[in-house]
Design an enzyme around this catalytic site. Structure first.
Site, PDB file in Angstrom:
ATOM      1  N   ASN A  34     -37.356  65.858  41.531  1.00  0.00           N
ATOM      2  CA  ASN A  34     -37.099  66.949  42.781  1.00  0.00           C
ATOM      3  C   ASN A  34     -35.887  66.656  43.163  1.00  0.00           C
ATOM      4  O   ASN A  34     -35.353  65.433  43.789  1.00  0.00           O
ATOM      5  CB  ASN A  34     -38.222  66.783  43.670  1.00  0.00           C
ATOM      6  N   GLU A  35     -35.165  67.788  43.390  1.00  0.00           N
ATOM      7  CA  GLU A  35     -33.808  67.539  44.329  1.00  0.00           C
ATOM      8  C   GLU A  35     -32.981  66.368  43.899  1.00  0.00           C
ATOM      9  O   GLU A  35     -32.629  65.478  44.745  1.00  0.00           O
ATOM     10  CB  GLU A  35     -33.907  67.441  45.721  1.00  0.00           C
ATOM     11  N   GLU A  54     -46.944  69.481  49.677  1.00  0.00           N
ATOM     12  CA  GLU A  54     -46.491  67.823  49.862  1.00  0.00           C
ATOM     13  C   GLU A  54     -47.201  67.189  50.845  1.00  0.00           C
ATOM     14  O   GLU A  54     -47.491  67.492  52.024  1.00  0.00           O
ATOM     15  CB  GLU A  54     -44.874  68.247  50.309  1.00  0.00           C
ATOM     16  N   GLU A  56     -38.708  76.176  46.170  1.00  0.00           N
ATOM     17  CA  GLU A  56     -38.902  76.088  47.684  1.00  0.00           C
ATOM     18  C   GLU A  56     -37.995  77.033  48.269  1.00  0.00           C
ATOM     19  O   GLU A  56     -36.845  77.322  48.011  1.00  0.00           O
ATOM     20  CB  GLU A  56     -38.345  74.491  48.018  1.00  0.00           C
TER      21      GLU A  56
HETATM   22  O1  AHR Z   1     -39.860  71.046  52.083  1.00  0.00           O
HETATM   23  C1  AHR Z   1     -39.439  70.006  52.605  1.00  0.00           C
HETATM   24  C2  AHR Z   1     -38.302  69.273  51.719  1.00  0.00           C
HETATM   25  O2  AHR Z   1     -37.260  70.144  51.471  1.00  0.00           O
HETATM   26  C3  AHR Z   1     -38.710  68.990  50.426  1.00  0.00           C
HETATM   27  O3  AHR Z   1     -39.372  67.612  50.245  1.00  0.00           O
HETATM   28  C4  AHR Z   1     -37.599  68.764  49.721  1.00  0.00           C
HETATM   29  O4  AHR Z   1     -37.658  69.071  48.326  1.00  0.00           O
HETATM   30  C5  AHR Z   1     -36.342  69.708  50.402  1.00  0.00           C
HETATM   31  O5  AHR Z   1     -35.399  69.190  51.038  1.00  0.00           O
END
Ligand code: AHR
Length: 546
Positions: A211-212, A50, A345
């Protein structure tokens, strides 16, 4: 605190020499050759990159004109070491960053790309001494799609793009697919790709749709996200690639997110494009139940006592229940279980304070405890090879449970790296059922007795070779264990063990080999194997069957 004072403090207050109080074969692992579970997807051994702190800038991307050894701007030491572990897939560009990222900023001549404010600019976890004017805060977009694609090519891995669903229209999603996958010369974007040095289509298969989305990806309700998922994933051109769309799944145990999403998305066939369902789970709360607060519950990566050591492992052992519960919820709608779980993750998350350098936001050190956490988690994924289609540890370098630490010309691998290297032998093996029996670990949890699994293992078979991995989480017990092969017998066995004299052991730029694997001897006894697994260790046994 000065460095030498800090080292003394670590040594005096928190060291626990891993003394071995050996038991007489108190444990047993039975590998059931006739009970196959499924092929272990290489994708279980995948990674996550990221634009966050020191992951991309300084971690991976050093630039072509750097004095640091690089391949087209990519840190060579990292490329070489990563490739050795057979990385299957790399997820990029986030994380939360993904839903703020415009992929168009990261193509074309590097010198002309725009500088943009990074998603993480306002994080409350920036170290006070961080320089907040550099690439980690104002992204120059020097690392974009072409650079990431080359990173994947050089490491023999496949890209997994996380698309922006919160702040770009659906049209931009399929145009990104067009840039990546349309045939050479066929479209304006294919011509742009060729100008960026990649004439041939990238054939990108894996695409995350947000994402999320329950949080930084838009604060959607599961029903609203289901509608967005359909809008973004429908009618994306395939260019002959079997596209694998991944939905933004739950935050750990939030079963309602899975249930409600699946029910809504299934209306009018909206799950048809979904290949995988994301699941995020971090091991972060070391407070032993004293708090559930995200910031208060975290503890230090290097200075930990026995309670904190076991609590972090307890958190990672929740993974099995999460897999089972979400799998059941998915099966209520996806009856044939066509859609796989994608744990995109996972890993440890500690309090700030051990960043490899100040700009490495959420960077942390990585000890033998993290290697044990990785062993326990990867064993869990292997044992559920029929359900887990992909898993991506967070994150590759300088952030959370990294495989690497890198800064300027300094570089080292972490204990977690060695676990990935050892476990790569499982890729594409047939996962077999294992039955492990061992005395439970007992520890004091905020004044009450608590327990943890005694031994963790997983096994896979390729041709006539069996790979068995075993993690002993105990801080003070060596486990003498008989490994019996039900349906066969062992002819020969080699063992490689990752252990140290203290669970706090870790690698640093100055001492990069403090924790590294070594060969160990094993005893063959009547077709079985007897082995002593040291405290806080991860072991790989490679067994030739008779
Ligand atoms: O990995 C760090 C963060 O954790 C990511 O950006 C997010 O998707 C998660 O909350």
């Amino acid at each position: 605190m000065q460095a030498h004072t800090r080292r003394r403090f670590l040594a005096s207050s928190f060291a626990f020499p891993l003394a071995s109080h050996a038991q007489q074969s108190d444990s047993r692992i039975e590998v059931l050759l006739n009970e196959p579970i499924g092929t272990i997807a290489p994708e279980i051994y995948s990674h996550f990159v990221e634009h966050l702190g020191g992951v991309v800038y300084d971690g991976i991307w050093v630039g072509e004109n750097s004095k640091i050894a690089n391949v087209g701007g990519l840190r060579k030491a990292l490329v070489d070491a990563l490739k050795k572990t057979k990385p299957s897939v790399i997820r990029w560009p986030g994380g939360c960053f993904a839903d703020q990222y415009d992929w168009r900023d990261g193509i074309g001549p590097r010198g002309k790309r725009p500088k943009r404010t990074n998603f993480w600019v306002d994080s409350r976890e920036w170290p006070a001494n961080a320089n907040r004017t550099g690439a980690q805060v104002y992204d120059p977009n020097h690392f974009g799609t072409p650079e990431f694609a080359r990173f994947c090519q050089l490491t023999n891995s496949q890209p997994y793009f996380a698309a922006n669903l919160r702040s770009l229209p659906a049209q931009e999603f399929w145009r990104w697919v067009e840039y990546c996958n349309s045939p050479n010369g066929s479209t304006t974007l294919a011509q742009q790709r060729a100008a960026d040095g990649l004439a041939q289509p990238l054939n990108v298969r894996y695409w995350g749709v947000g994402n999320e989305s329950w949080g930084c990806g838009g604060n959607f309700s599961p029903e609203d996200y289901a509608i967005e998922f359909k809008r973004y994933s429908a009618w994306v051109p395939s260019y002959g690639v079997n596209l694998a769309m991944v939905g933004s799944g739950p935050n750990g145990g939030e079963l309602e997110w899975t249930k409600k999403f699946f029910a809504k998305a299934a209306e009018r066939g909206g799950l048809g494009k979904m290949w995988g369902w994301g699941l995020h789970h971090y091991s972060w709360n070391a407070s032993a139940g004293r708090t559930r607060d995200w910031y208060q519950g975290k503890r230090d990566a290097l200075r930990f006592d026995a309670e904190q050591y076991y609590e972090i492992l307890k958190e990672c052992l929740m993974m099995e229940g999460l897999i089972l519960r979400h799998w059941d919820a998915m099966g209520a709608v996806d009856k044939s279980h066509r859609i796989k779980l994608v744990v995109d993750e996972w890993g440890s998350w500690y309090a700030p304070g051990t960043e490899p350098f100040a700009e490495a936001l959420i960077g942390q050190q990585n000890t033998l405890r993290d290697a044990v956490l990785a062993g326990l988690t990867l064993d869990t994924f292997n044992r559920h090879a029929d359900k887990v289609g992909m898993a991506n540890i967070a994150q590759l370098v300088n952030c959370l449970q990294s495989l690497f630490l890198a800064h300027e010309d300094k570089f080292c691998v972490t204990p977690t790296y060695h676990v990935f290297d050892l476990y790569s032998a499982h890729q594409q093996g047939q996962s077999l059922r294992v039955v492990s029996t061992a005395p439970e670990v007992r520890y004091d949890r905020n004044g009450s007795p608590a327990t943890l699994t005694g031994l963790s293992s997983s096994a896979s078979l390729k041709n006539k070779q069996l790979t068995v991995t075993v993690t002993n989480p105990s801080l003070d017990q060596t486990r003498e264990t008989e490994i019996a092969i039900n349906g066969g017998s062992a002819k020969q066995c080699t063992a490689t063990v990752l252990a140290a004299s203290d669970a706090h052991a870790h690698n640093t730029f100055a001492n990069p080999d403090a924790v590294k694997p070594r060969a160990a001897s094993v005893t063959l006894r009547g077709g079985s194997i007897v082995h002593r697994f040291p405290p806080a260790s991860v072991t790989k046994l490679v067994i030739d069957l008779a």
